[in-house]
Design a protein around this motif. Structure first.
Motif, mmCIF file in Angstrom:
data_model
loop_
_atom_site.group_PDB
_atom_site.id
_atom_site.type_symbol
_atom_site.label_atom_id
_atom_site.label_comp_id
_atom_site.label_asym_id
_atom_site.label_seq_id
_atom_site.Cartn_x
_atom_site.Cartn_y
_atom_site.Cartn_z
ATOM 1 N N THR A 159 0.827 -1.211 0.000
ATOM 2 C CA THR A 159 0.000 0.000 0.000
ATOM 3 C C THR A 159 0.856 1.253 0.000
ATOM 4 O O THR A 159 0.628 2.189 -0.783
ATOM 5 N N LEU A 163 1.208 4.053 -3.086
ATOM 6 C CA LEU A 163 1.018 5.493 -2.883
ATOM 7 C C LEU A 163 2.251 6.257 -3.338
ATOM 8 O O LEU A 163 2.149 7.291 -4.003
ATOM 9 N N TYR A 164 3.408 5.735 -2.978
ATOM 10 C CA TYR A 164 4.653 6.390 -3.385
ATOM 11 C C TYR A 164 4.802 6.378 -4.909
ATOM 12 O O TYR A 164 5.137 7.393 -5.525
ATOM 13 N N LEU A 167 1.493 8.362 -6.634
ATOM 14 C CA LEU A 167 1.325 9.770 -6.279
ATOM 15 C C LEU A 167 2.623 10.555 -6.408
ATOM 16 O O LEU A 167 2.662 11.611 -7.053
#
Length: 238
Positions: A159, A163-164, A167
């Motif tokens: 997760t 996100l890294y 985004l």
């Protein structure tokens, strides 16, 4: 024992359903490039933009995430890592072997497809295609260190990694000026720019600084992973 670690890691990487994504992602990139080459008159005009904005910013981080987390996070989650931790193996041997295999996967399913994509889009510019392949491999090494560290530190490695990747690298690293200087994508672009001299390839970071940052992130990430794995042994023993 290195051979045993490698065998177990490969079984974990390709023995789960998400391992299929390791093949699906580069196929998507190559299929898109073939489709564009067949339907657009001059793909050379946007080839570098596609390689950067889709290949380097989206496909490569995801391949690296699956390879790095699959190499160790899965074993930590299901508890099978205890088998290795119970053996008289140096913890850096475990981390470096798994990271090395992840980098090998990134080379085969990230860097090589990136090079092929560049050739498909612009067969007349092999230098730029090769530069993107080399840049993808260099970026993949840094991503491996980052995702390996996250895998050992957090139970939510996938997760956090998503996100890294989506985004920070895909959005912030491309469009936000202040964030570009801290993007692995931009650091690898500095190398690609130097190797290719393509007019449309530009990095927000100068090459010397980019190389220092790539080396630093790789070293710090692997060191954190090794350190955390040592503490994991202690907590398991207790």
């Amino acid at each position: 024992m290195v051979a045993t670690i490698a065998r177990l890691t490969l079984a974990t990487l390709f023995g789960h359903r998400r391992g299929l994504l390791l093949f699906i992602l580069p196929v998507v990139l190559l299929a898109l490039c073939v489709l564009l080459a067949l339907t657009v008159d001059d793909t050379a005009d946007f080839s570098t933009a596609l390689l950067q904005q889709f290949g380097l910013a989206v496909i490569l981080p995801l391949v690296a995430l699956i390879a790095a987390t699959g190499a160790i996070a899965t074993e930590i989650d299901d508890g099978s890592i205890v088998y290795l931790l119970s053996k008289p193996i140096k913890r850096y041997t475990i981390i470096l072997t798994k990271a090395g295999l992840a980098i090998g996967v990134i080379f085969a399913l990230g860097a090589i497809p990136m090079t092929l994509a560049g050739i498909i889009l612009d067969p007349s510019d092999l230098r730029t295609a090769l530069a993107f392949g080399i840049g993808a491999l260099v970026a993949g090494i840094a991503y491996t260190a980052i995702f390996t560290a996250i895998s050992v530190i957090s139970a939510n490695a996938v997760t956090i990694g998503l996100l890294y990747s989506l985004l920070w690298e895909s959005v912030m690293g491309q469009y936000v000026d202040g964030a570009k200087a801290l993007s692995v994508q931009q650091w690898s672009l500095a190398l690609i720019q130097k190797l290719s001299d393509a007019p449309h390839v530009e990095s927000a970071v100068k090459l010397p600084i980019a190389m220092i940052l790539l080396l630093a992130v790789t070293a710090v990430g692997l060191t954190l992973a090794i350190t955390r794995l040592r503490s994991l042994v202690l907590s398991t023993s207790e």
